[in-house]
Structure formats: structure tokens, C-alpha cells
Write a protein that holds these residues in place. Structure first.
Motif, PDB file in Angstrom:
ATOM      1  N   UNK A 167       0.706  -1.424   0.135  1.00 30.79           N
ATOM      2  CA  UNK A 167      -0.185   0.062   0.176  1.00 30.79           C
ATOM      3  C   UNK A 167       0.879   0.972   0.129  1.00 30.79           C
ATOM      4  N   UNK A 168       0.573   2.355  -0.784  1.00 28.54           N
ATOM      5  CA  UNK A 168       1.122   3.630  -1.147  1.00 28.54           C
ATOM      6  C   UNK A 168       1.139   4.545   0.295  1.00 28.54           C
ATOM      7  N   UNK A 169      -0.061   4.295   1.143  1.00 32.12           N
ATOM      8  CA  UNK A 169      -0.404   5.117   2.223  1.00 32.12           C
ATOM      9  C   UNK A 169      -1.163   4.341   3.273  1.00 32.12           C
ATOM     10  N   UNK A 170      -1.198   4.407   4.352  1.00 29.35           N
ATOM     11  CA  UNK A 170      -2.001   3.946   5.505  1.00 29.35           C
ATOM     12  C   UNK A 170      -2.175   4.997   6.700  1.00 29.35           C
ATOM     13  N   UNK A 171      -3.561   5.229   6.963  1.00 32.18           N
ATOM     14  CA  UNK A 171      -3.925   6.160   7.565  1.00 32.18           C
ATOM     15  C   UNK A 171      -4.891   5.588   8.437  1.00 32.18           C
ATOM     16  N   UNK A 172      -4.635   5.901   9.869  1.00 30.96           N
ATOM     17  CA  UNK A 172      -5.607   5.516  10.911  1.00 30.96           C
ATOM     18  C   UNK A 172      -6.305   6.832  11.458  1.00 30.96           C
ATOM     19  N   UNK A 173      -7.666   6.867  11.638  1.00 33.80           N
ATOM     20  CA  UNK A 173      -8.320   7.768  12.045  1.00 33.80           C
ATOM     21  C   UNK A 173      -9.264   7.516  13.459  1.00 33.80           C
ATOM     22  N   UNK A 174      -8.835   8.080  14.307  1.00 32.96           N
ATOM     23  CA  UNK A 174      -9.653   7.953  15.692  1.00 32.96           C
ATOM     24  C   UNK A 174     -10.866   8.829  15.585  1.00 32.96           C
ATOM     25  N   UNK A 175     -12.148   7.952  15.265  1.00 34.98           N
ATOM     26  CA  UNK A 175     -13.333   8.676  15.279  1.00 34.98           C
ATOM     27  C   UNK A 175     -13.847   9.298  16.837  1.00 34.98           C
ATOM     28  N   UNK A 176     -15.072  10.243  16.581  1.00 32.62           N
ATOM     29  CA  UNK A 176     -15.596  10.442  17.778  1.00 32.62           C
ATOM     30  C   UNK A 176     -16.043   9.284  18.593  1.00 32.62           C
ATOM     31  N   UNK A 177     -16.191   9.198  19.887  1.00 36.28           N
ATOM     32  CA  UNK A 177     -16.856   8.213  20.691  1.00 36.28           C
ATOM     33  C   UNK A 177     -18.366   8.941  20.997  1.00 36.28           C
ATOM     34  N   UNK A 178     -19.301   7.850  20.336  1.00 36.27           N
ATOM     35  CA  UNK A 178     -20.650   8.141  20.536  1.00 36.27           C
ATOM     36  C   UNK A 178     -21.438   7.152  21.561  1.00 36.27           C
ATOM     37  N   UNK A 179     -21.365   5.803  21.257  1.00 35.46           N
ATOM     38  CA  UNK A 179     -22.311   4.838  21.980  1.00 35.46           C
ATOM     39  C   UNK A 179     -21.396   3.981  22.786  1.00 35.46           C
ATOM     40  N   UNK A 180     -20.039   4.380  23.121  1.00 32.48           N
ATOM     41  CA  UNK A 180     -19.154   3.701  23.751  1.00 32.48           C
ATOM     42  C   UNK A 180     -18.050   4.284  24.286  1.00 32.48           C
ATOM     43  N   UNK A 181     -17.330   3.872  25.513  1.00 29.11           N
ATOM     44  CA  UNK A 181     -16.372   4.676  25.996  1.00 29.11           C
ATOM     45  C   UNK A 181     -15.056   4.575  25.164  1.00 29.11           C
ATOM     46  N   UNK A 231       7.133   3.356   6.578  1.00 28.93           N
ATOM     47  CA  UNK A 231       6.267   3.929   5.755  1.00 28.93           C
ATOM     48  C   UNK A 231       6.434   5.284   5.184  1.00 28.93           C
ATOM     49  N   UNK A 232       6.794   6.052   6.009  1.00 30.71           N
ATOM     50  CA  UNK A 232       7.161   7.478   5.545  1.00 30.71           C
ATOM     51  C   UNK A 232       8.432   7.281   4.488  1.00 30.71           C
ATOM     52  N   UNK A 233       9.192   6.656   4.880  1.00 28.80           N
ATOM     53  CA  UNK A 233      10.133   6.464   3.815  1.00 28.80           C
ATOM     54  C   UNK A 233       9.777   6.151   2.472  1.00 28.80           C
ATOM     55  N   UNK A 234       8.948   4.989   2.614  1.00 29.74           N
ATOM     56  CA  UNK A 234       8.200   4.469   1.211  1.00 29.74           C
ATOM     57  C   UNK A 234       7.620   5.538   0.342  1.00 29.74           C
ATOM     58  N   UNK A 235       6.779   6.402   0.925  1.00 30.22           N
ATOM     59  CA  UNK A 235       6.037   7.134   0.500  1.00 30.22           C
ATOM     60  C   UNK A 235       7.000   8.370  -0.154  1.00 30.22           C
ATOM     61  N   UNK A 236       7.674   8.628   0.540  1.00 25.41           N
ATOM     62  CA  UNK A 236       8.900   9.662   0.011  1.00 25.41           C
ATOM     63  C   UNK A 236       9.519   9.343  -1.200  1.00 25.41           C
ATOM     64  N   UNK A 237       9.868   7.887  -1.121  1.00 23.38           N
ATOM     65  CA  UNK A 237      10.597   7.601  -2.445  1.00 23.38           C
ATOM     66  C   UNK A 237       9.949   7.342  -3.460  1.00 23.38           C
ATOM     67  N   UNK A 238       8.575   6.977  -3.547  1.00 21.04           N
ATOM     68  CA  UNK A 238       7.623   6.701  -4.400  1.00 21.04           C
ATOM     69  C   UNK A 238       7.283   8.223  -4.987  1.00 21.04           C
TER      70      UNK A 238
END
Length: 324
Positions: A167-181, A231-238
Motif C-alpha cells: 500500500x502506498x499510504x495507510x491512515x488511521x483515524x480515531x473517530x468520535x466516541x458516540x455509543x461507547x467509552x 512507511x514514511x520513507x516508502x512514500x517519500x521514495x515513491x
């Protein structure tokens, strides 16, 4: 998914618009996949479920592990050992592991308490290092769990090196807590854009003779990638590969054609000087000749490099010829 109820495939498949594929041994981790994809369980335990994810849109099958760790350090030892076992079995295959690890990795992952959790952090860090996993980073909230004024990053996603190559890029996003802690963690992976035809880029020694080369590389390499580690290095090289390809086409084009064009320009400039021998015309000739000499040196670099590459390619054949 990390549910708080017994598996109910029909109900949740309709709600999610996805197909239920598996649940771990104690029913606390569920797997749903989209239409056309599949998930085959390879390893199942009460803290982790691991398997092969197959999807027609991916270039190969990938290994996926979902985690729901126990609350005490002693109980999590089995999880760390299982991760090490899986890492050996998935050697060379793209692997992503994520979920609720129920522990933090550093003091920055906690707010609202000064309790010493150093030994737990060391256990987790050693498991990650032994498995050779990478943290692709995240955006959104710094903490994925909150309760009674205590905030912690208990949920995260980790990938191995083969995953970073797929994969060229991987992004994880912490979404808002709604129905759980706990907050949901959304992971997005970008495949590299396919390019039909053409050949892979090869560094040309003649590039370093151009005045703008150093600034071009420095500027492109300094742009952020929103990733960390390998992963940062891989993206920069590409990215620098695409930049240099475009720059080479725009600036150099066909160096042999450029040389012929400069030869014609010099001939014309000399003819103009003979008709009108002014300082301006003389200066124009000198400038063209200087640029022409620079192009000649670049062409020499090009042929020298091409000859060396041909020798390396045919070296084994040449060696056998002289030995015989």
C-alpha cells in the motif's frame, strides 16, 4: 467489531450492509466483509482472531488480526506470545493487526492519572519489536478510551513491512466516541496507482549537473507524508520517483535532440555575429557554447552510465567468454 452481545449475524449484517464471516472463540470479536470479499480464519483465541482476507480489488491476499486484550498484565502475556507466533507464520506476507490492546505504549498515551505502568508498556513495546510491526500514525483524538476523567490510547493499528510495500499510504483515524467509552478506529489504505507501459525510473548521473536538481530534491523530500518510520520513507521514495520522472521529461527531454538543437543555434548565432559583430552577439554565442558544453558533459555521463549498466547486465556472459 468488539460487541457487548452474542453474535447475531443476520441482524448486524443488515445494519452494516456487509456479510458476517467469523467470530472468535469467546464471541467478543466479530468479522464482517463487503460483498465479493472473504475472510478465512487461520488462528482463533480468546484475545485475538487471525485470518486471511481475500478481495478481488487487491493484488494479493492479506493477513488480518483483530485484538480484544484482557485487562490485566498477566492475562495479556498470552496475547503477546500469540502475536509473536503469528508474525513467524506470516513472514513475508502483508499483515495488519489492530483493536483494543488494553494497554498503552508510552506515557503520552495517557492523561488524568500518574499510575506507573512502565512494565506493561515494556511488554507491549517488546512484542511490537519482536513482530517487527510499524505504527502508521493516526489523526483525530489522541485518546481512544475515556472514563471518569481518565483518557488513554488503548486502541491502535499496526502493520508489517510487506504491508507497507503493498500500500502506498495507510491512515488511521480515531473517530468520535458516540455509543461507547471506546472510539472507533477507521483505517484507510491506498494502493499505488497503476501505470501501464514505460520502464521504471533509473537515476541518471547527468541530473546532478543541472543547477535546479539539488533544490528540487530537497523541496520534494521535505514535504510531509502524514506517516512515520519505514512507511514514511516508502512514500517519500515513491513521490520523488514521480517528481524526477516529470522533471527529467520537462528539463532534459531527449538529450541527443537537445544537442542537435544547440548546434543549430550556435551556427545561427555565429552567422549573426559575422554579419553584426556586436558585444551582445558575442555574449550570446558564449552563453550558447557554455550551455552546449554542459549538455556534452551530460551526454558523456549518460553514455558512461549506459555502458556500465550494459557491462553489469552482460558481465556474467563476458566472464564465461574470457574463462573459456
Amino acid at each position: 467489531m468488539e460487541p457487548l452481545t452474542a453474535p447475531n449475524p443476520v441482524k448486524f449484517s443488515k445494519a452494516l450492509g456487509m456479510n458476517f464471516k467469523a467470530a472468535n472463540s469467546n464471541g467478543k470479536i466479530w468479522f464482517f466483509v463487503e460483498e465479493g470479499a472473504d475472510f478465512e480464519v487461520v488462528d482463533d483465541s480468546d484475545q485475538i482472531i487471525h485470518g486471511k482476507y481475500l478481495c478481488p480489488w487487491l493484488p494479493c491476499s492479506i493477513m488480518v488480526s483483530a485484538v480484544y486484550a484482557k485487562c490485566t498484565r498477566g492475562e495479556r502475556v498470552a496475547l503477546w506470545d500469540k502475536m509473536r507466533e503469528i508474525s513467524v507464520n506470516t513472514e513475508g506476507m502483508p499483515w495488519v493487526i489492530g483493536g483494543d490492546f488494553n494497554t498503552i505504549l508510552s506515557t503520552r498515551d495517557r492523561a488524568g492519572s500518574d499510575t506507573n505502568r512502565q512494565t506493561e508498556m515494556i511488554d507491549f513495546a517488546e512484542a511490537i519489536e519482536d513482530c517487527r510491526l510499524l505504527d502508521p500514525g493516526y489523526d483525530g483524538s489522541d485518546f481512544t478510551w475515556a472514563k471518569n476523567g481518565l483518557f488513554e490510547r488503548l486502541d491502535r493499528v499496526l502493520v508489517n513491512e510487506p504491508w507497507a510495500r503493498i500500500f502506498e499510504a495507510v491512515t488511521a483515524t480515531n473517530l468520535p466516541r458516540v455509543a461507547s467509552d471506546h472510539c472507533p478506529v477507521l483505517v484507510r489504505c491506498k494502493l499505488p496507482s497503476t501505470h501501464s507501459g514505460g520502464s521504471p525510473i533509473r537515476f541518471q548521473n547527468m541530473w546532478i549537473r543541472h543547477d535546479s536538481f539539488s533544490d528540487l530534491v530537497q523541496e520534494d523530500w521535505g514535504k510531509p507524508t502524514e506517516a512515520q518510520g519505514l512507511l514514511n520513507l516508502q512514500i517519500k521514495l515513491a513521490r520523488i520517483k514521480k517528481t524526477l520522472k516529470k522533471w527529467n521529461k520537462e528539463v532534459f527531454g531527449n538529450i541527443h535532440t537537445n544537442l542537435r538543437d544547440f548546434e543549430e543555434k550556435i551556427v545561427k548565432a555565429q552567422a549573426d555575429f559575422e554579419e553584426r559583430p556586436s558585444p551582445e552577439n558575442r555574449m550570446g554565442i558564449n552563453k550558447l557554447i557554455a550551455e552546449y558544453i554542459c549538455l556534452l558533459r551530460m551526454e558523456e555521463d549518460f553514455w558512461r552510465q549506459k555502458t556500465t549498466l550494459r557491462w553489469l547486465t552482460e558481465g556474467d556472459k563476458n566472464t564465461r567468454f574470457y574463462q573459456s
